[in-house]
Motif scaffolding. Structure first.
Motif, short mmCIF file in Angstrom:
data_model
loop_
_atom_site.label_atom_id
_atom_site.label_comp_id
_atom_site.label_asym_id
_atom_site.label_seq_id
_atom_site.Cartn_x
_atom_site.Cartn_y
_atom_site.Cartn_z
N MET A 39 -7.62 6.65 -6.44
CA MET A 39 -7.27 8.07 -6.32
C MET A 39 -6.90 8.47 -4.89
SD MET A 39 -7.21 9.09 -9.32
CE MET A 39 -6.85 10.78 -8.94
N LEU A 40 -7.27 7.66 -3.91
CA LEU A 40 -6.99 8.01 -2.52
C LEU A 40 -5.48 8.14 -2.24
CD1 LEU A 40 -8.81 6.71 0.57
CD2 LEU A 40 -6.34 6.78 0.55
N TYR A 71 -7.39 25.74 0.91
CA TYR A 71 -7.81 24.81 1.96
C TYR A 71 -9.20 24.25 1.63
CZ TYR A 71 -9.33 22.92 6.39
OH TYR A 71 -9.82 22.08 7.35
N ARG A 72 -10.11 25.13 1.23
CA ARG A 72 -11.47 24.71 0.88
C ARG A 72 -11.45 23.71 -0.29
NH1 ARG A 72 -15.70 25.93 -2.13
NH2 ARG A 72 -14.82 27.64 -3.32
N PHE A 73 -10.62 23.97 -1.26
CA PHE A 73 -10.48 23.07 -2.41
C PHE A 73 -9.97 21.70 -1.95
CE2 PHE A 73 -8.07 21.37 -6.04
CZ PHE A 73 -9.07 21.34 -6.99
N GLY A 74 -9.00 21.69 -1.04
CA GLY A 74 -8.48 20.43 -0.49
C GLY A 74 -9.56 19.65 0.24
N GLN A 75 -10.37 20.35 1.03
CA GLN A 75 -11.47 19.70 1.75
C GLN A 75 -12.49 19.13 0.78
OE1 GLN A 75 -9.49 19.63 4.57
NE2 GLN A 75 -11.51 19.21 5.35
N LEU A 76 -12.75 19.86 -0.29
CA LEU A 76 -13.67 19.38 -1.32
C LEU A 76 -13.13 18.10 -1.97
CD1 LEU A 76 -16.20 19.76 -3.08
CD2 LEU A 76 -14.82 21.24 -4.56
N ALA A 77 -11.84 18.07 -2.25
CA ALA A 77 -11.23 16.86 -2.83
C ALA A 77 -11.39 15.67 -1.89
CB ALA A 77 -9.76 17.12 -3.13
N LEU A 78 -11.22 15.88 -0.58
CA LEU A 78 -11.40 14.80 0.38
C LEU A 78 -12.85 14.31 0.40
CD1 LEU A 78 -9.27 15.97 3.44
CD2 LEU A 78 -8.76 14.12 1.85
N LYS A 79 -13.81 15.24 0.36
CA LYS A 79 -15.23 14.86 0.36
C LYS A 79 -15.58 14.08 -0.90
CE LYS A 79 -17.04 18.50 3.31
NZ LYS A 79 -17.78 19.73 3.39
N LEU A 80 -15.10 14.56 -2.05
CA LEU A 80 -15.37 13.86 -3.31
C LEU A 80 -14.76 12.46 -3.28
CD1 LEU A 80 -14.86 16.67 -5.95
CD2 LEU A 80 -16.99 15.46 -5.42
N GLN A 81 -13.57 12.36 -2.75
CA GLN A 81 -12.92 11.06 -2.64
C GLN A 81 -13.77 10.12 -1.81
OE1 GLN A 81 -10.06 9.51 -3.85
NE2 GLN A 81 -10.92 7.79 -2.75
N ASP A 82 -14.25 10.59 -0.67
CA ASP A 82 -15.07 9.75 0.21
C ASP A 82 -16.40 9.38 -0.44
OD1 ASP A 82 -13.08 9.83 2.11
OD2 ASP A 82 -14.04 11.38 3.32
N GLN A 83 -17.03 10.36 -1.10
CA GLN A 83 -18.34 10.11 -1.71
C GLN A 83 -18.25 9.18 -2.92
OE1 GLN A 83 -19.94 13.97 -2.61
NE2 GLN A 83 -20.47 14.42 -0.48
N GLN A 84 -17.26 9.41 -3.75
CA GLN A 84 -17.14 8.64 -4.99
C GLN A 84 -16.50 7.27 -4.75
OE1 GLN A 84 -18.48 9.66 -7.91
NE2 GLN A 84 -19.26 11.39 -6.74
N GLY A 85 -15.72 7.17 -3.70
CA GLY A 85 -15.08 5.89 -3.39
C GLY A 85 -14.14 5.40 -4.46
N ILE A 86 -13.44 6.31 -5.11
CA ILE A 86 -12.50 5.92 -6.16
C ILE A 86 -11.19 5.54 -5.47
CG2 ILE A 86 -11.34 6.62 -8.29
CD1 ILE A 86 -13.55 8.80 -8.55
N ALA A 87 -11.07 4.27 -5.16
CA ALA A 87 -9.96 3.79 -4.33
C ALA A 87 -8.59 4.13 -4.90
CB ALA A 87 -10.09 2.28 -4.13
#
Length: 189
Positions: free
Chosen positions: A25-26, A7-23
């Motif tokens: 990959m969303l 679960y923590r890893f999934g949350q980290l992936a969501l945060k990285l997605q939001d921070q990096q803005g790699i459209a």
């Protein structure tokens, strides 16, 4: 498995997605997180809006595979979390047709049995209620196509729809036969 770490890893992936803005990959990232991790700590229904967002984002930027994965996950979760069946059927109808229009038959194969299940449960099939045959699929032809293409996920999608239908119709004997015939796509354990 270590659910807390996953679960923590999934949350980290969501945060990285939001921070990096790699459209790009969303669209493929959201379905994996919301299908496998998010619902461990949140209501299943809370997965729906992010999945629809991932679909819309994917289609807007041309990431069609990820977009269709997101909407296919959306429809499956909507079916299981209490969204009115009429609404689930309408979403299935729209997106299954779109998947076929975009020539994404392999992804449509995952969603079509659930669409036909909705049609059967709503009484919108001319075939016997216990047979997944109607507007979305012809059960025997679908099973043959899934087997010939080696698409175990499509076969399992059909098996799951048949199991749910047997359960809803109170067909205990049919349910037991169907459970014995379910193929596992991978070994567990």
């Amino acid at each position: 498995g270590n659910h807390e770490e996953a679960y923590r890893f999934g949350q980290l992936a969501l945060k990285l997605q939001d921070q990096q803005g790699i459209a790009r990959m969303l669209p493929p990232t959201y379905p994996l997180i919301y299908m496998f991790f998010h619902h461990w700590k949140h209501l299943l229904r809370d997965c729906l809006d992010p999945l629809r967002f991932a679909y819309e984002a994917g289609m807007a930027i041309g990431e069609v595979d990820g977009g269709f994965l997101a909407i296919q996950t959306y429809t499956a979760i909507a079916f299981h979390c209490g969204v009115p069946l009429e609404d689930v059927e309408k979403v299935h109808r729209q997106y299954c047709r779109q998947m076929c229009d975009f020539d994404h038959r392999s992804q449509a194969l995952l969603a079509l049995p659930c669409w036909q299940l909705c049609l059967n449960l709503l009484g919108m099939s001319d075939s016997p209620p216990s047979e997944l045959t109607g507007e979305a699929i012809q059960e025997e032809q679908f099973a043959q196509e899934a087997e010939e293409s080696g698409n175990l996920l499509a076969q399992n999608s059909l098996d799951l729809a048949k199991l749910i239908l047997s359960y809803c119709l109170g067909d205990r004997l049919g349910l037991e036969k169907k459970i014995d015939g379910v193929k596992m796509p991978m070994k567990v354990g």
